[in-house]
Design a protein around this motif. Structure first.
Motif, PDB file in Angstrom:
ATOM      1  N   LEU A   1      19.863  52.927  56.436  1.00 38.95           N
ATOM      2  CA  LEU A   1      21.229  52.585  56.027  1.00 38.95           C
ATOM      3  C   LEU A   1      21.927  51.673  57.040  1.00 38.95           C
ATOM      4  O   LEU A   1      22.677  50.780  56.644  1.00 38.95           O
ATOM      5  N   ILE A   2      21.687  51.883  58.326  1.00 43.03           N
ATOM      6  CA  ILE A   2      22.345  51.051  59.342  1.00 43.03           C
ATOM      7  C   ILE A   2      21.875  49.602  59.266  1.00 43.03           C
ATOM      8  O   ILE A   2      22.704  48.687  59.175  1.00 43.03           O
ATOM      9  N   PRO A   3      20.530  49.305  59.294  1.00 47.79           N
ATOM     10  CA  PRO A   3      20.116  47.901  59.168  1.00 47.79           C
ATOM     11  C   PRO A   3      20.530  47.280  57.832  1.00 47.79           C
ATOM     12  O   PRO A   3      20.828  46.083  57.766  1.00 47.79           O
ATOM     13  N   ILE A   4      20.577  48.089  56.765  1.00 53.69           N
ATOM     14  CA  ILE A   4      21.038  47.578  55.464  1.00 53.69           C
ATOM     15  C   ILE A   4      22.505  47.185  55.545  1.00 53.69           C
ATOM     16  O   ILE A   4      22.927  46.142  55.040  1.00 53.69           O
ATOM     17  N   ASP A   5      23.294  48.032  56.224  1.00 56.17           N
ATOM     18  CA  ASP A   5      24.725  47.755  56.367  1.00 56.17           C
ATOM     19  C   ASP A   5      24.961  46.529  57.255  1.00 56.17           C
ATOM     20  O   ASP A   5      25.829  45.707  56.964  1.00 56.17           O
ATOM     21  N   ILE A   6      24.178  46.404  58.328  1.00 55.78           N
ATOM     22  CA  ILE A   6      24.324  45.259  59.231  1.00 55.78           C
ATOM     23  C   ILE A   6      24.049  43.952  58.494  1.00 55.78           C
ATOM     24  O   ILE A   6      24.747  42.952  58.678  1.00 55.78           O
ATOM     25  N   LYS A   7      23.017  43.957  57.631  1.00 53.70           N
ATOM     26  CA  LYS A   7      22.664  42.743  56.895  1.00 53.70           C
ATOM     27  C   LYS A   7      23.444  42.612  55.587  1.00 53.70           C
ATOM     28  O   LYS A   7      23.217  41.668  54.824  1.00 53.70           O
ATOM     29  N   GLU A   8      24.373  43.571  55.343  1.00 54.04           N
ATOM     30  CA  GLU A   8      25.225  43.542  54.156  1.00 54.04           C
ATOM     31  C   GLU A   8      24.401  43.380  52.871  1.00 54.04           C
ATOM     32  O   GLU A   8      24.745  42.609  51.970  1.00 54.04           O
ATOM     33  N   GLN A   9      23.324  44.124  52.805  1.00 54.55           N
ATOM     34  CA  GLN A   9      22.453  44.077  51.627  1.00 54.55           C
ATOM     35  C   GLN A   9      22.908  45.116  50.601  1.00 54.55           C
ATOM     36  O   GLN A   9      23.474  46.150  50.944  1.00 54.55           O
ATOM     37  N   ALA A  10      22.643  44.846  49.340  1.00 55.73           N
ATOM     38  CA  ALA A  10      23.003  45.763  48.252  1.00 55.73           C
ATOM     39  C   ALA A  10      21.739  46.474  47.765  1.00 55.73           C
ATOM     40  O   ALA A  10      20.726  45.829  47.491  1.00 55.73           O
ATOM     41  N   VAL A  11      21.828  47.783  47.664  1.00 56.17           N
ATOM     42  CA  VAL A  11      20.692  48.587  47.207  1.00 56.17           C
ATOM     43  C   VAL A  11      21.103  49.341  45.950  1.00 56.17           C
ATOM     44  O   VAL A  11      22.161  49.985  45.909  1.00 56.17           O
ATOM     45  N   SER A  12      20.276  49.261  44.923  1.00 53.20           N
ATOM     46  CA  SER A  12      20.557  49.985  43.670  1.00 53.20           C
ATOM     47  C   SER A  12      19.375  50.883  43.337  1.00 53.20           C
ATOM     48  O   SER A  12      18.215  50.529  43.586  1.00 53.20           O
ATOM     49  N   ILE A  13      19.677  52.055  42.784  1.00 54.45           N
ATOM     50  CA  ILE A  13      18.657  53.012  42.354  1.00 54.45           C
ATOM     51  C   ILE A  13      18.907  53.329  40.893  1.00 54.45           C
ATOM     52  O   ILE A  13      19.992  53.818  40.526  1.00 54.45           O
ATOM     53  N   ASN A  14      17.927  53.072  40.055  1.00 54.34           N
ATOM     54  CA  ASN A  14      18.085  53.281  38.611  1.00 54.34           C
ATOM     55  C   ASN A  14      16.898  54.069  38.064  1.00 54.34           C
ATOM     56  O   ASN A  14      15.741  53.715  38.302  1.00 54.34           O
TER      57      ASN A  14
END
Length: 333
Positions: A201-214
């Motif tokens: 979650l931290i590296p995802i937040d740093i790179k401002e990436q969007a994650v979706s789970i469907n």
């Protein structure tokens, strides 16, 4: 042959029976006595000849076995005759083939072990050399505080890298050796995805990436939750590292009568076509791999998934992202 106590007993019984037959025939006539004596002698001679032949064949087999024990698996003792010796020869040949195959596997394992040790040595050499240089610099009493803190931080980072490498290699070696007991319990795919995302979650937040789970939250498969999380983390980590800032990572899952499928897709630069066949090979680093990449994460993910009756493939197109498709089969196919 004549030193064999069992055959000595057989020969003694044959001679005794022959003698008794000759004595009994002597009461009938001289011709009967001579005929019984000749027949007895021929039978005893035939027994001696046949037993001698069997001993010679057994001696050949003993020589063959000695050659096998010395590592020569090229001899062939098969025959198409009936009989105990023929059956024994064919069984020995089967064992020889099995030993030959095992020998080839062991040689291949030794080569792989040598290559692995070489790769590990190469991976450890760089961080260890770097730490030694920085440790020497830290002994300088006049070193500025800023540089001292920087070198200390770099040493800590390199130690974490070595710790992760050693831990990953230990896990891989356990899987390769078949000592890992994978559980066969219902695993919620929704829970699996969320647990795998937590450490990223931290590296995802740093790179401002969007994650979706469907996917349907009731979907599951039989497997080991903790090991499956380990595999998913490595796949997701690969996606996070190779997807640009502000990029998207989509996780979708579904199931049918045959398997449960999880698809992890990103819109990153993609994997070069020439790298795709080797993407799950241990210590392989593609053209787009970062300098910190070791090339072991995807190999571990592949081993964990396939060890749980699963299958993983990668599809990628340059400039259009990468897609990992994981299937956990509901029965062995």
């Amino acid at each position: 042959m004549l030193r064999n106590r069992e055959y000595q007993l057989v020969l003694f019984v044959m001679c005794l029976l022959s003698l008794l037959g000759i004595i009994a025939a002597s009461f009938i006539s001289a011709i009967a006595m001579i005929l019984i004596a000749i027949i007895s002698a021929l039978l005893i001679a035939s027994s001696l000849f046949f037993t001698s032949w069997r001993y010679r064949e057994i001696a050949k087999l003993s020589s063959y076995l000695r050659q096998i024990s010395s590592g020569d698996y090229s001899l062939d003792v098969r025959d198409n005759e009936e009989g105990e010796l023929s059956i024994l020869k064919n069984e020995i040949y089967k064992v020889t083939l099995m030993l030959s195959e095992q020998s080839s596997i062991l040689k291949q394992d030794k080569i792989q072990l040598t290559d692995a040790i070489s790769d590990i040595s190469h991976q450890l050499k760089t961080p260890i050399t770097s730490m030694m240089v920085m440790a020497d610099l830290l002994t300088d009493a006049e070193l500025p505080v800023e540089k001292r803190m920087e070198f200390t931080h770099n040493i800590h980072v390199q130690l974490e890298r070595i710790k992760w490498l050693v831990s990953s290699l230990l896990k891989l070696s356990k899987i390769d050796a078949g000592t890992v007991q994978f559980k066969q319990e219902p695993v919620s795919v929704y829970k699996l995805c969320h647990k795998a995302l937590e450490p990223l979650l931290i590296p995802i937040d740093i790179k401002e990436q969007a994650v979706s789970i469907n996917g349907d939250q009731t979907i599951s498969f039989l497997g080991d939750l903790n090991w499956s999380v380990e595999a998913m983390i490595n796949i997701l980590k690969n996606g996070v590292e190779h997807t640009q800032e502000g990029g998207n990572i989509d996780i979708t899952f579904a199931e049918n009568a045959l398997f449960t499928e999880i698809v992890i897709a990103d819109n990153g630069p993609g994997i070069p076509k020439e790298d795709l066949p080797y993407i799950f090979k241990r210590f392989y680093k593609g053209k787009n791999a970062s300098e910190e990449s070791i090339g072991i994460g995807l190999a571990m993910a592949h081993s964990i998934i396939t060890s749980q009756n699963g299958h993983i493939v990668v599809q990628s197109e340059k400039g259009k992202g990468t897609q990992f498709r994981i299937k956990f089969y509901k029965q062995v196919i």
